[in-house]
Design a protein around this motif. Structure first.
Motif, PDB file in Angstrom:
ATOM      1  N   PHE A   1       6.156  14.186   8.350  1.00  0.00           N
ATOM      2  CA  PHE A   1       4.640  13.966   8.430  1.00  0.00           C
ATOM      3  C   PHE A   1       4.415  12.499   9.268  1.00  0.00           C
ATOM      4  N   VAL A   2       3.249  12.475   9.580  1.00  0.00           N
ATOM      5  CA  VAL A   2       2.773  11.356  10.322  1.00  0.00           C
ATOM      6  C   VAL A   2       1.452  10.756   9.322  1.00  0.00           C
ATOM      7  N   VAL A   3       1.662   9.348   9.210  1.00  0.00           N
ATOM      8  CA  VAL A   3       0.657   8.717   8.526  1.00  0.00           C
ATOM      9  C   VAL A   3       0.195   7.483   9.007  1.00  0.00           C
ATOM     10  N   SER A   4      -1.208   7.353   8.733  1.00  0.00           N
ATOM     11  CA  SER A   4      -1.725   6.138   9.376  1.00  0.00           C
ATOM     12  C   SER A   4      -1.067   4.939   8.545  1.00  0.00           C
ATOM     13  N   ARG A   5      -1.129   3.775   9.210  1.00  0.00           N
ATOM     14  CA  ARG A   5      -0.530   2.497   8.402  1.00  0.00           C
ATOM     15  C   ARG A   5      -1.332   2.259   7.295  1.00  0.00           C
ATOM     16  N   ASN A   6      -2.589   2.680   7.064  1.00  0.00           N
ATOM     17  CA  ASN A   6      -3.440   2.199   5.927  1.00  0.00           C
ATOM     18  C   ASN A   6      -3.478   3.454   4.898  1.00  0.00           C
ATOM     19  N   GLY A   7      -2.670   4.600   5.295  1.00  0.00           N
ATOM     20  CA  GLY A   7      -2.630   5.726   4.198  1.00  0.00           C
ATOM     21  C   GLY A   7      -3.511   6.420   4.378  1.00  0.00           C
ATOM     22  N   LYS A   8      -4.681   6.652   4.894  1.00  0.00           N
ATOM     23  CA  LYS A   8      -5.817   7.318   5.052  1.00  0.00           C
ATOM     24  C   LYS A   8      -5.512   8.786   5.680  1.00  0.00           C
ATOM     25  N   THR A   9      -4.680   8.600   6.761  1.00  0.00           N
ATOM     26  CA  THR A   9      -4.531  10.142   7.323  1.00  0.00           C
ATOM     27  C   THR A   9      -2.984  10.267   7.147  1.00  0.00           C
ATOM     28  N   LEU A  10      -2.719  11.792   6.631  1.00  0.00           N
ATOM     29  CA  LEU A  10      -1.374  12.076   6.484  1.00  0.00           C
ATOM     30  C   LEU A  10      -1.202  13.591   6.831  1.00  0.00           C
TER      31      LEU A  10
ATOM     32  N   TYR B   1      12.228   7.046   8.359  1.00  0.00           N
ATOM     33  CA  TYR B   1      10.909   6.681   8.789  1.00  0.00           C
ATOM     34  C   TYR B   1      10.758   5.559   9.761  1.00  0.00           C
ATOM     35  N   ILE B   2      10.015   6.036  10.775  1.00  0.00           N
ATOM     36  CA  ILE B   2       9.696   5.237  11.911  1.00  0.00           C
ATOM     37  C   ILE B   2       8.412   4.803  12.319  1.00  0.00           C
ATOM     38  N   TRP B   3       8.119   3.754  12.930  1.00  0.00           N
ATOM     39  CA  TRP B   3       6.803   3.214  13.429  1.00  0.00           C
ATOM     40  C   TRP B   3       6.470   3.824  14.889  1.00  0.00           C
ATOM     41  N   SER B   4       5.248   4.037  15.050  1.00  0.00           N
ATOM     42  CA  SER B   4       4.642   4.344  16.305  1.00  0.00           C
ATOM     43  C   SER B   4       4.823   2.963  17.324  1.00  0.00           C
ATOM     44  N   PRO B   5       5.068   3.401  18.667  1.00  0.00           N
ATOM     45  CA  PRO B   5       4.948   1.817  19.425  1.00  0.00           C
ATOM     46  C   PRO B   5       3.938   0.796  19.319  1.00  0.00           C
ATOM     47  N   ASP B   6       2.873   1.612  18.987  1.00  0.00           N
ATOM     48  CA  ASP B   6       1.547   0.615  18.620  1.00  0.00           C
ATOM     49  C   ASP B   6       1.405   0.241  17.245  1.00  0.00           C
ATOM     50  N   SER B   7       2.301   0.492  16.389  1.00  0.00           N
ATOM     51  CA  SER B   7       2.450   0.104  15.106  1.00  0.00           C
ATOM     52  C   SER B   7       1.154   0.852  14.298  1.00  0.00           C
ATOM     53  N   ARG B   8       0.507   1.675  14.652  1.00  0.00           N
ATOM     54  CA  ARG B   8      -0.502   2.521  13.846  1.00  0.00           C
ATOM     55  C   ARG B   8      -0.093   3.315  13.156  1.00  0.00           C
ATOM     56  N   LEU B   9       0.999   4.073  13.422  1.00  0.00           N
ATOM     57  CA  LEU B   9       1.443   5.281  12.617  1.00  0.00           C
ATOM     58  C   LEU B   9       2.881   5.116  11.996  1.00  0.00           C
ATOM     59  N   ILE B  10       3.360   5.860  11.164  1.00  0.00           N
ATOM     60  CA  ILE B  10       4.568   6.116  10.812  1.00  0.00           C
ATOM     61  C   ILE B  10       4.994   7.460  10.515  1.00  0.00           C
ATOM     62  N   ALA B  11       6.032   7.948  11.309  1.00  0.00           N
ATOM     63  CA  ALA B  11       6.423   9.320  11.087  1.00  0.00           C
ATOM     64  C   ALA B  11       7.580   9.316  10.007  1.00  0.00           C
ATOM     65  N   PHE B  12       7.956  10.338   9.165  1.00  0.00           N
ATOM     66  CA  PHE B  12       8.725  10.357   8.152  1.00  0.00           C
ATOM     67  C   PHE B  12       9.193  11.580   7.985  1.00  0.00           C
ATOM     68  N   ASN B  13      10.487  11.856   7.353  1.00  0.00           N
ATOM     69  CA  ASN B  13      10.939  12.940   6.914  1.00  0.00           C
ATOM     70  C   ASN B  13      11.143  12.977   5.506  1.00  0.00           C
TER      71      ASN B  13
ATOM     72  N   VAL C   1       0.892  -0.883  -0.118  1.00  0.00           N
ATOM     73  CA  VAL C   1      -0.065  -0.191  -0.005  1.00  0.00           C
ATOM     74  C   VAL C   1       0.756   1.218  -0.134  1.00  0.00           C
ATOM     75  N   THR C   2       0.835   2.151  -0.752  1.00  0.00           N
ATOM     76  CA  THR C   2       1.514   3.439  -0.890  1.00  0.00           C
ATOM     77  C   THR C   2       0.742   4.489  -0.056  1.00  0.00           C
ATOM     78  N   LEU C   3       1.538   4.897   0.993  1.00  0.00           N
ATOM     79  CA  LEU C   3       0.920   5.818   1.900  1.00  0.00           C
ATOM     80  C   LEU C   3       1.411   7.177   1.642  1.00  0.00           C
ATOM     81  N   ALA C   4       2.280   7.724   0.851  1.00  0.00           N
ATOM     82  CA  ALA C   4       2.616   8.951   0.383  1.00  0.00           C
ATOM     83  C   ALA C   4       3.611   8.760  -0.767  1.00  0.00           C
TER      84      ALA C   4
END
Length: 154
Positions: free
Chosen positions: A80-89, A53-65, A40-43
């Motif tokens: 940016f912070v994006v949800s693992r399904n790419g729906k929120t950036l 790019y890194i994962w949040s501790p609960d695996s729900r978000l990815i932060a990236f520069n 799945v493409t997130l951005a």
């Protein structure tokens, strides 16, 4: 086409990676299952670089520069912070050069290591619920010091 490095989510369910196509200079931040299925493409961005790019501790978000250059050649970084399904950036930080990103152990804050600015390196803490941004300070120390290699203590 290049797909490295892979960053595993804490729950080991997904791998995040920068799918880079050199001819078009297209960077796509993607996630896929460990066996390579269901990418799945997130951005996506043209030019520049996606790192880190890194994962949040609960695996729900990815932060990236995303780093690029301004029209006059100055470095520009946007986190940016994006949800693992790419729906929120969401764009959460804009600066010059970002060296490291760290989620707090509870996942509610993101620490951004700004490595160059007019006064040196700084650490910024971003509240992910409000997007409020604060520079990290230590009692008795000037904020003009360079701060590198931060870590959270739970």
């Amino acid at each position: 086409q290049s797909k490295v490095p892979f960053v595993t989510s804490p729950d080991a369910s997904l791998l995040a990676y920068d799918d880079y196509i050199a001819e078009s200079q297209l960077h796509e931040l993607k996630v896929m299952e460990p066996d390579g299925a269901n990418a799945v493409t997130l951005a996506s961005f043209t030019g520049g670089s996606l790192y880190p790019y890194i994962w949040s501790p609960d695996s729900r978000l990815i932060a990236f520069n995303y780093s690029t250059s301004s029209a006059n050649g100055e470095p520009v970084a946007e986190v940016f912070v994006v949800s693992r399904n790419g729906k929120t950036l969401s764009s959460v930080y804009k600066g010059s050069t970002v060296g490291r990103l760290l989620f707090s152990p509870n996942g509610k804050y993101l620490l951004v290591e700004e490595t160059t600015s007019t006064t040196g390196g700084h650490l910024f803490v971003i509240n992910l619920a409000t997007l409020e941004q604060k520079i990290l300070e230590a009692p008795g120390l000037s904020t003009d010091y360079d701060w590198y290699a931060p870590s959270w203590r739970p």
